[in-house]
Design a protein around this motif. Sequence first.
Motif, PDB file in Angstrom:
ATOM      1  N   ASP A  29       0.833  -1.212   0.000  1.00 17.51           N
ATOM      2  CA  ASP A  29       0.000   0.000   0.000  1.00 17.51           C
ATOM      3  C   ASP A  29       0.866   1.260   0.000  1.00 17.51           C
ATOM      4  O   ASP A  29       0.596   2.239   0.716  1.00 17.51           O
TER       5      ASP A  29
ATOM      6  N   ALA B 157      -4.961  -5.520   0.083  1.00 14.43           N
ATOM      7  CA  ALA B 157      -3.626  -4.917   0.102  1.00 14.43           C
ATOM      8  C   ALA B 157      -2.970  -4.997  -1.282  1.00 14.43           C
ATOM      9  O   ALA B 157      -3.107  -5.995  -1.991  1.00 14.43           O
TER      10      ALA B 157
ATOM     11  N   ARG C  43      -2.362  -7.891  -6.067  1.00 11.32           N
ATOM     12  CA  ARG C  43      -3.459  -7.582  -5.155  1.00 11.32           C
ATOM     13  C   ARG C  43      -3.758  -8.817  -4.304  1.00 11.32           C
ATOM     14  O   ARG C  43      -3.953  -9.904  -4.829  1.00 11.32           O
TER      15      ARG C  43
END
Length: 239
Positions: free
Chosen positions: A165, A178, A188
Amino acid sequence: MLRVVVSEQGRDALPPVDVEGDFAIGSGPDVRIRLPAGVERIDVRAADVGDGKTFELGAYRVHVAPAPAGAVAASPQRTESLARELVRAMLGSDGAPTLEIARGKLAGAKRALAPPESVLVIGRGDEAGWIVDDKDLSRAHAEIRRGWDGVRVVDLGSKNGTRVDGKRVKDAELHDGALIELGDLALRYRDPAERHMRGGATERPSTSTSTSTSTSTMFYVAIAIAILALVGLIWIVSS
């Protein structure tokens, strides 16, 4: 200190959890031992456990007994992770956490993580478990560790680093949604069980919605039939 072992009918027991003092078991977010939604909350007093006590809670069996000498209380992360593992069993094949390439070569490719304890190495070298031919990746860039305390990403001393992130990390816990960046490659992380526990999209639509829609459709069909019948009657009378 008490040792808690949770098992579901027809499945092996989860690893034990050591808890200090009195605690609650149930499906709410404020309990110490969390079970999937729909399980009634019960409060356990250490003084009442004696040599051991077993609670039958729906499909779950919770055995509580004194912990062995030297036991250390489990972290909240472990109890949350074990709750997610119970939800995964309920969700079946759709419950495993996954990684999907969001940016870079092979965008859209997915990989489900193996059950705990497991490690998936990502890199461009032959030693990686998930090989991605990307010049920004090190041969063994990072590893995804799925354990009984949750899922983590660990940088393996890569040249271009690892971010979660947007923040550069060496070792970080992962949560549903995240974004993991390995150089220019972006992955992802998806966890259906965590999303389900938050009341997210993995929940099935309620039958009440579909029933309401069906009833509404039938109502309009009945009106249409009545209008056609009335038109037919008027035509017969006027003929």
